[in-house]
Design a protein around this motif. Structure first.
Motif, PDB file in Angstrom:
ATOM      1  N   GLY A  34       0.783  -1.224   0.000  1.00  0.00           N
ATOM      2  CA  GLY A  34       0.000   0.000   0.000  1.00  0.00           C
ATOM      3  C   GLY A  34       0.817   1.278   0.000  1.00  0.00           C
ATOM      4  O   GLY A  34       0.450   2.255  -0.649  1.00  0.00           O
ATOM      5  N   ARG A  35       1.915   1.298   0.706  1.00  0.00           N
ATOM      6  CA  ARG A  35       2.752   2.513   0.723  1.00  0.00           C
ATOM      7  C   ARG A  35       3.319   2.799  -0.662  1.00  0.00           C
ATOM      8  O   ARG A  35       3.312   3.935  -1.115  1.00  0.00           O
ATOM      9  N   GLU A  36       3.818   1.764  -1.326  1.00  0.00           N
ATOM     10  CA  GLU A  36       4.337   1.945  -2.677  1.00  0.00           C
ATOM     11  C   GLU A  36       3.210   2.329  -3.639  1.00  0.00           C
ATOM     12  O   GLU A  36       3.374   3.184  -4.510  1.00  0.00           O
ATOM     13  N   GLY A  37       2.048   1.715  -3.467  1.00  0.00           N
ATOM     14  CA  GLY A  37       0.898   2.057  -4.291  1.00  0.00           C
ATOM     15  C   GLY A  37       0.469   3.499  -4.099  1.00  0.00           C
ATOM     16  O   GLY A  37       0.154   4.203  -5.070  1.00  0.00           O
ATOM     17  N   LEU A  38       0.477   3.965  -2.867  1.00  0.00           N
ATOM     18  CA  LEU A  38       0.131   5.349  -2.562  1.00  0.00           C
ATOM     19  C   LEU A  38       1.087   6.307  -3.262  1.00  0.00           C
ATOM     20  O   LEU A  38       0.665   7.270  -3.914  1.00  0.00           O
ATOM     21  N   ALA A  39       2.374   6.023  -3.179  1.00  0.00           N
ATOM     22  CA  ALA A  39       3.379   6.874  -3.830  1.00  0.00           C
ATOM     23  C   ALA A  39       3.193   6.884  -5.342  1.00  0.00           C
ATOM     24  O   ALA A  39       3.255   7.945  -5.980  1.00  0.00           O
ATOM     25  N   LYS A  40       2.931   5.733  -5.928  1.00  0.00           N
ATOM     26  CA  LYS A  40       2.764   5.669  -7.388  1.00  0.00           C
ATOM     27  C   LYS A  40       1.476   6.356  -7.832  1.00  0.00           C
ATOM     28  O   LYS A  40       1.444   7.016  -8.868  1.00  0.00           O
ATOM     29  N   PHE A  53      -6.462  -6.320  -0.378  1.00  0.00           N
ATOM     30  CA  PHE A  53      -6.825  -5.725   0.910  1.00  0.00           C
ATOM     31  C   PHE A  53      -5.707  -5.902   1.926  1.00  0.00           C
ATOM     32  O   PHE A  53      -5.169  -4.935   2.440  1.00  0.00           O
ATOM     33  N   MET A  54      -5.336  -7.150   2.212  1.00  0.00           N
ATOM     34  CA  MET A  54      -4.365  -7.422   3.271  1.00  0.00           C
ATOM     35  C   MET A  54      -2.949  -7.407   2.712  1.00  0.00           C
ATOM     36  O   MET A  54      -2.605  -8.253   1.885  1.00  0.00           O
ATOM     37  N   MET A  55      -2.159  -6.425   3.161  1.00  0.00           N
ATOM     38  CA  MET A  55      -0.765  -6.291   2.734  1.00  0.00           C
ATOM     39  C   MET A  55       0.052  -5.728   3.883  1.00  0.00           C
ATOM     40  O   MET A  55      -0.481  -5.035   4.752  1.00  0.00           O
ATOM     41  N   PRO A  56       1.358  -5.974   3.874  1.00  0.00           N
ATOM     42  CA  PRO A  56       2.217  -5.360   4.888  1.00  0.00           C
ATOM     43  C   PRO A  56       2.366  -3.859   4.608  1.00  0.00           C
ATOM     44  O   PRO A  56       2.030  -3.396   3.521  1.00  0.00           O
ATOM     45  N   GLU A  57       2.858  -3.144   5.548  1.00  0.00           N
ATOM     46  CA  GLU A  57       3.130  -1.704   5.433  1.00  0.00           C
ATOM     47  C   GLU A  57       1.853  -0.880   5.465  1.00  0.00           C
ATOM     48  O   GLU A  57       1.716  -0.006   6.279  1.00  0.00           O
ATOM     49  N   MET A  58       0.953  -1.103   4.545  1.00  0.00           N
ATOM     50  CA  MET A  58      -0.318  -0.378   4.489  1.00  0.00           C
ATOM     51  C   MET A  58      -1.295  -1.242   3.704  1.00  0.00           C
ATOM     52  O   MET A  58      -0.977  -1.681   2.599  1.00  0.00           O
ATOM     53  N   ASP A  59      -2.481  -1.489   4.270  1.00  0.00           N
ATOM     54  CA  ASP A  59      -3.435  -2.318   3.538  1.00  0.00           C
ATOM     55  C   ASP A  59      -4.128  -1.505   2.448  1.00  0.00           C
ATOM     56  O   ASP A  59      -4.007  -0.277   2.376  1.00  0.00           O
ATOM     57  N   GLY A  60      -4.844  -2.206   1.581  1.00  0.00           N
ATOM     58  CA  GLY A  60      -5.474  -1.554   0.437  1.00  0.00           C
ATOM     59  C   GLY A  60      -6.527  -0.532   0.821  1.00  0.00           C
ATOM     60  O   GLY A  60      -6.651   0.513   0.175  1.00  0.00           O
TER      61      GLY A  60
END
Length: 122
Positions: A34-40, A53-60
């Motif tokens: 999620g963190r990388e997705g947020l940045a992108k 939905f379930m991911m490390p760092e930040m969920d979906g």
């Protein structure tokens, strides 16, 4: 077709889904959490977001909630093995579609097509 942000922490699923979406003619931007997705999503023009939905760092859900708070209204699909009724955001969900895992590429492509009909790519 569309520029899709695909956020998935399982590398095999990320790669296979990306290849399938490219076969449907989409351009895919990949993120491993999620963190990388947020940045992108902040840095690139994205037409549709697909996130686990379930991911490390930040969920979906947290990622989409942050994007919505910033005004990003790109249509979003959440994928998970958790039944939709058991997700933590039963009201005001920050996503537009839910696709249960395991999913097949046709189901995902159909969901994308429906969202693009409502919000065509820029």
């Amino acid at each position: 077709m569309a520029r899709i942000l695909l956020v998935e922490d399982e590398a095999v699923i990320l790669m296979l889904a990306s290849l399938a979406l490219e076969d449907y003619g989409h351009e895919v931007v990949m993120a491993a959490d999620g963190r990388e997705g947020l940045a992108k999503a902040r840095a690139e023009a994205i037409d549709v977001i697909i996130t686990d939905f379930m991911m490390p760092e930040m969920d979906g859900i947290a990622m989409l909630t942050a994007l919505r708070a910033e005004g990003n209204e790109a249509p979003a699909i959440v994928t998970t093995a958790i039944p939709q009724g058991q997700l933590p955001c039963r009201t005001n969900a920050p996503f537009d579609a839910y696709v249960p895992k395991p999913y097949n590429e046709d189901t995902l492509a159909d969901s994308i097509a429906r969202l693009l009909k409502r919000s065509p790519p820029a």
